[in-house]
Every structure is written in C-alpha cells, then in structure tokens.
Design a protein around this motif. Sequence first.
Motif, short mmCIF file in Angstrom:
data_model
loop_
_atom_site.label_atom_id
_atom_site.label_comp_id
_atom_site.label_asym_id
_atom_site.label_seq_id
_atom_site.Cartn_x
_atom_site.Cartn_y
_atom_site.Cartn_z
N MET A 55 -6.05 -29.02 8.31
CA MET A 55 -4.79 -29.72 8.03
C MET A 55 -3.59 -28.90 8.49
O MET A 55 -2.64 -29.44 9.06
CB MET A 55 -4.70 -30.02 6.53
N ASP A 56 -3.66 -27.59 8.27
CA ASP A 56 -2.54 -26.73 8.64
C ASP A 56 -2.34 -26.67 10.15
O ASP A 56 -1.24 -26.43 10.63
CB ASP A 56 -2.76 -25.32 8.09
N MET A 57 -3.42 -26.87 10.91
CA MET A 57 -3.28 -26.78 12.37
C MET A 57 -2.99 -28.14 13.00
O MET A 57 -2.90 -28.25 14.22
CB MET A 57 -4.50 -26.12 13.02
N THR A 58 -2.82 -29.17 12.17
CA THR A 58 -2.56 -30.53 12.66
C THR A 58 -1.16 -30.95 12.24
O THR A 58 -0.83 -30.87 11.05
CB THR A 58 -3.61 -31.50 12.09
N GLY A 59 -0.33 -31.38 13.20
CA GLY A 59 1.02 -31.83 12.86
C GLY A 59 2.01 -31.50 13.96
O GLY A 59 1.64 -30.92 14.98
N GLU A 60 3.26 -31.90 13.74
CA GLU A 60 4.28 -31.62 14.74
C GLU A 60 4.69 -30.15 14.64
O GLU A 60 4.56 -29.51 13.61
CB GLU A 60 5.48 -32.55 14.53
N GLY B 35 7.06 -29.52 12.00
CA GLY B 35 6.85 -30.40 10.86
C GLY B 35 5.92 -29.79 9.83
O GLY B 35 5.63 -28.60 9.84
N LYS B 36 5.45 -30.66 8.96
CA LYS B 36 4.52 -30.26 7.91
C LYS B 36 3.08 -30.42 8.40
O LYS B 36 2.83 -31.14 9.35
CB LYS B 36 4.70 -31.17 6.70
N PRO B 37 2.14 -29.80 7.68
CA PRO B 37 0.73 -30.10 7.98
C PRO B 37 0.50 -31.60 7.74
O PRO B 37 1.11 -32.19 6.85
CB PRO B 37 -0.03 -29.29 6.93
N VAL B 38 -0.37 -32.21 8.54
CA VAL B 38 -0.75 -33.60 8.29
C VAL B 38 -2.26 -33.70 8.29
O VAL B 38 -2.96 -32.89 8.89
CB VAL B 38 -0.16 -34.60 9.31
N LYS B 39 -2.77 -34.71 7.60
CA LYS B 39 -4.23 -34.85 7.58
C LYS B 39 -4.68 -35.57 8.85
O LYS B 39 -3.95 -36.34 9.44
CB LYS B 39 -4.71 -35.55 6.32
N ARG C 269 0.34 -25.65 14.47
CA ARG C 269 0.63 -27.07 14.72
C ARG C 269 1.46 -27.18 15.99
O ARG C 269 2.41 -26.42 16.19
CB ARG C 269 1.46 -27.65 13.57
#
Lengths: 381, 381
Positions: free
Chosen positions: A149-154, A157-161, A223
Amino acid sequence: MTQALSGMRVIDATQILAGPYCTMVLGDMGADVIKVEKSPGGDDTRRMGPYTDGESHMFMMVNRNKRGISLNLKEEEDKKILYELVKTADVFIENFRPGVAAKLEIDYETLKELNPGIIYCSISGYGQTGPYRNKGGFDIMAQGLSGIMDMTGEKDGKPVKVGIAIHDIAAAQTAIQSVLTAYIHKLKSGEGQYIDVSLVDSALAWTVWEAAAYFGEGQLPKRNGTAHRAAAPYQGYATRDGFILIGAANQKLWEKFCLYVVDQPQWLEDERYSTNSLRNEHALQLEVDIENVLRTQSSAHWLVLLEENGIPSGPIYSYDQTMNDQHIQEREMILEYEHPQFGTLKTLGFPAKYSQTPAKLSKPAPRLGEHNEEIRAELGL
Amino acid sequence: MTQALSGMRVIDATQILAGPYCTMVLGDMGADVIKVEKSPGGDDTRRMGPYTDGESHMFMMVNRNKRGISLNLKEEEDKKILYELVKTADVFIENFRPGVAAKLEIDYETLKELNPGIIYCSISGYGQTGPYRNKGGFDIMAQGLSGIMDMTGEKDGKPVKVGIAIHDIAAAQTAIQSVLTAYIHKLKSGEGQYIDVSLVDSALAWTVWEAAAYFGEGQLPKRNGTAHRAAAPYQGYATRDGFILIGAANQKLWEKFCLYVVDQPQWLEDERYSTNSLRNEHALQLEVDIENVLRTQSSAHWLVLLEENGIPSGPIYSYDQTMNDQHIQEREMILEYEHPQFGTLKTLGFPAKYSQTPAKLSKPAPRLGEHNEEIRAELGL
C-alpha cells in the motif's frame, strides 16, 4: 476432452474470497469440489450485493464448478457427514482463524486420523505461527503490513490500496500451487501433508523487484503515480477524454514522439529534456507539458499516432471499456452461461489456455444446500 | 526431506520477470530447472541494478534454485544442445513475442517432435491469439488494459499503477498452476500439451469482485484511495509519523472508537456520523476530523489503543518497516544465504509452509553460463 484434475476430490470449508477462489480454480480444471457451508446462513458472501432474486453475484462469481452442502458443524450428526466426506477426499481447505478448526474438531490432527493421505491446507490472514497469528485477516490490513500500500499512490499523495483484493488473491494463488504440488507428491508417494498459507506472506513473496533493490542497496520503493522510477516519458497522461500510457523510454522513441506524435520539435532543443536522465529529473514539468498537448485530442487519436510510430503505448481503460474490448472478448475472458433459475449470466474466463485439458464451466455456483441429498446419498447416508 | 517436484525437469527459456518467477517457484519446490540464457548477454535483467560486483540483484532474486547454460540459438550447434535438453525435460517455458519461437525453430510443433510428452508453456503480453497478440507485453500496459490501473488511486486523483508488477506476477502464477496441472495430467496419461498464458488475461481473471458488481448491476469500480466503498471509517489515516488503517465498520466499533480511542464523544451526537451509511456519505469530512486527532500522536500510540479496544487496525508500513517486523521475520519471509562469491545475501522466503515437502533454497542464481560444461557433460556432449 478430459480435464487434468478429474479424479481429485476437494472438500472446501472456506468462505469469502481467498479460499473460494482457490477451490474455484481447482474446479475449473476438473476437480470435484464440495463446498461445505455453515448452516444456517452459508458463506458470508451470500449477504454481499449485488443480487439477482436474492442470490449474490459475488458468491456466484467465485463458486462456480462446485457442489454445495450445508452443515452445522456444532451438531454431531453433521460433523459425521463431514468426516465421511473427508474419508473420500484428496484435499481439505479451511480458512478459520487459527485455533477454530481444532475447537470444531476438524483440524489436521483429527482429519488425518480419518484419512492419512489427506492434503490439509489452512488459509489465514497472518499464518498459523508468529506474533500476529490470532489477528483477524483482512486484505486491506495485509496490504498495509506488506508495504504494498505504501508503494502505491501518487508521488506527493497518500498510500492507496490496490484496486483489487491483492492479498486475498495472492493467498488463493499460493494455496492453488501448494495444493497441486502436494497432490503431485501424494500421487507419487501416497503421503498427505499440512500446508499453512497466509494472506500477508503470499503477496509479500511477490515484491521481488522491491526486495532486490532494498536488500541490494537499501533503496525504498516510493509511490510514483503511474511513472517508471528511472525513465521518462514512461507513465500515464491525461487526454481530452481519459488517460493513456506512453513508454518512450529511449532517445530514439523520444524524438519520434516529439516530432511525429505531439508535433513539438522545440522540446528537442529544451535542455531539461535532452537526455533520459534529465527528462526523468524533470518528469513533473514534462508531464504538464505533455498533458497540455494531449488534452487537445481524444485518447483514440493519440493511440493511433503512437502505434503508427512504434511507440509502446496503450489505453488506461475503465472497467467497462475493458469488458467491451475486442481483444479481451476474443481471448474468451468473458463467458456467458445459462443458470437454471436466473437465465443468462456472465462470468470471467480462464487465464490459462490448455491444448489438451482445457478449463471449463461445468456448473453454476450452488444454492445453499443444493446438493445436500445428492452428497448424503453418495456417502450412503 | 524429499521435495514434491524432485524428478521434474524444466527448461526455462524466459527472461525478465514473469517466466523466471514461475520457474523459480518450481525450483523452490524441487524441480531441476535449467535456465537457458542468450549468448552473448544473457537475461536482460542482468543489466538492471543494483549490482554487487557486476551481478544484478534483480537477476539473483528471481533466478535462485536454477542452473544456467548460455546458448546462441542462431547457431546450429547450440540449438542442438537445446534440442538434447528438451528430450530430457518435462516442461519447456518461453516468453518470446508470438512468432519468434517458430523462427528460432523452438516452437511447440518442433519440440513435440523431439519429445511428445513435453509440456510447453508460452508466456506473452497479450497471448497467442486476438488482435493485440503482436504487441510488446509490458506490465504497465497490461495494468492499463485490464482496468486495474483505473480502479487504483485517490478518489479525485489520477489512475496509479499497482506498486508491484502485478500482471507480470499474475502471469507467473497462472503459468505455475497450469504447468503443475498439466504435469498431473502427464503423470496420469503420459500426454504433454501446449499452454498459452498472457499477462493481460492473468490479472484480469483476478477482478472477480469487480466483475460481479459489473455483470450483476453495471457498477464500475471507482478509485477510492484506501477507503472501503461501502463502510466508514474503513481506510488509512495519517498520524504524526505515518499512516495507519482503521476498520471500525459497524456501529459498536464506531462507538468504541469515538469514546476510547480518539476521545471524541461529541461525534456520537453528530448527525452526519450517526449511521454507517451517513458516515460513508461524509467520509471525506470524517477523514479530516479523524486525521486532526490522529496527527497529535504516533502510529504506534494509536495502534495500541485500537488493539486494546478490539478494533480491526494495522500499520501502513514502508517497505523497510515490513522487512524489520518481528512477525515477518518469524514467518521466515526473509532468508539469508551464502553466495560463493558475494558472501551473505538476503532473499525473500517461501509463502507456502509444507509439513512434508518444504520449499528450500538449494542454490543461488547462476552466473552467466555457469553450468555450461556440467550440463553438456550430463548430455554426453
């Protein structure tokens, strides 16, 4: 044609996603899967919409190619039926919290007394050992723990699932391959065994690029939106009506892109964009510049130009676009079937295309307790 | 202890990620995997950093438990070595673009003449059929086509890619399970077969929840950050030093959360937050309110309080936190081994824990051509 797993019997005491996905795939390949649902109520997924005439589409999606029996395992008579079933089976799969199967007297120690060759696979959130073993296992918590989750996102931005329940699916995949491997061992030796699969371990084992960078050099996977960490332009960009992916990762492709796709020859003179490493350094400004041009036309317009110029590219489809794409349909990734009560329904197709033992859709998901009598009769009860 | 796949021989003509991950897992479970690398140069991953003494950590991570031979398949002598190898094998795996294997004369039609029982698995971006079959297969383009990228991201943000190469890994998983299934069929019947696996199909087959909602009711899976689509609070929130996940999805958990975790009893009087469906409707305001409180303390502080109150919760770890977590370590998800040249290295552990046929780390990834002589000698050449 014959199916590869015909002759394999699987007793499936799982519910929701990870376990049922595993047994669905075994059923797709020809195993005789008997789904044991708790009585009353059945699989919790039966209470997740959308519904057709009260039957859950979530449930029907991951429980095709199974027969169903409903049992109350707190009652001796029903437990005996389960025991009789286990005696006829090759594989038993459960996803209770660690300890619950023992309380129900359907743990490995108990079942192997009835059937020493049984392959017993437990699926849980955190596994049967370790300090978190008694925590409830949810996909979202596993995504948080694994670092995915921490490596996914803008970038800022914030982590995203991950849009799908990746750890549930990963546990299903791990269970499938370990059950098949154990079955190969059983075919050769007659020996059964116990297999412990967890949601957390299963997707963590997939972070191989990230582990290599971390173990090798202490690099952390950051991210970064849709962008490649070392090349630009190599990411998604907005167009007039959506988003597309462009992978012009080397100098030749970059030049073609500037001259023949976006018609911005002055970018070739721009010092910030003169090498891949400078473009990568200025990727945010480059994104603004590229999107200013791309927003003047549709995704389809740009994809044709990119394709004509041999630049790796593709659409970022919304799910309905995916489902309506000609290629996806020709790959038979969407199957229609007749449900005895609900008419024509759709389901996802089979990802592996076998020449000799194709997966097939033999039966729709069972209604709760649909095969109670049939299975009791087979057992002579 | 014996390993389940001992006795299975796999010839691995793949490179980069999907194919090598598949054959790594087969090797972990005891198969004799012989990796065929192009000469000169070898697997493209050998030129992806970070490096130790010129050897790529990416390469070493996904090529453990294999022996390596380097061959120039454009030279007759080397092609004959491959043919001799194929005669001794159960499985052949390749990931050339469709058509290339035929040009190299190592396609299924050719190899099955040498070994009718061979299981031949092709992995490609889009598969061997359909209008996109000749496009180059990249994980990022597959994420765009499958719809998974579009459903991943912040609510009002852009699509983002999944932090790991999910379609590459999905193709590896599909190849593993289909090769094992075909091997079971071969053990029973002696018959080999051809298997066509694609990056796009493989992860698309994982979108079961999304397909159920779409086929059942036309619902599209929208980007929603870390948040559950139907419950609140059930998502990630920022704290003073990171992010945590909180899943207080029912009224009882919500009340405990307000009273005993964040000490905000007035939220129980707030009409916007009075039911789950209203909380979900006001999830963005609720996020602001919750984060205003959570930012006053560390993640560790809140996680203790949440745990004490039985509220499903967990950290959103950065990858280094994951790697240093006690539970991850006790589950043996990080293995240390001695490399003959590079000393102590780390690799990821095995997700399935077998009681009788455990996966094991038998050998480090081969140097380019390391086993050329050994394998030639075994073939009597």
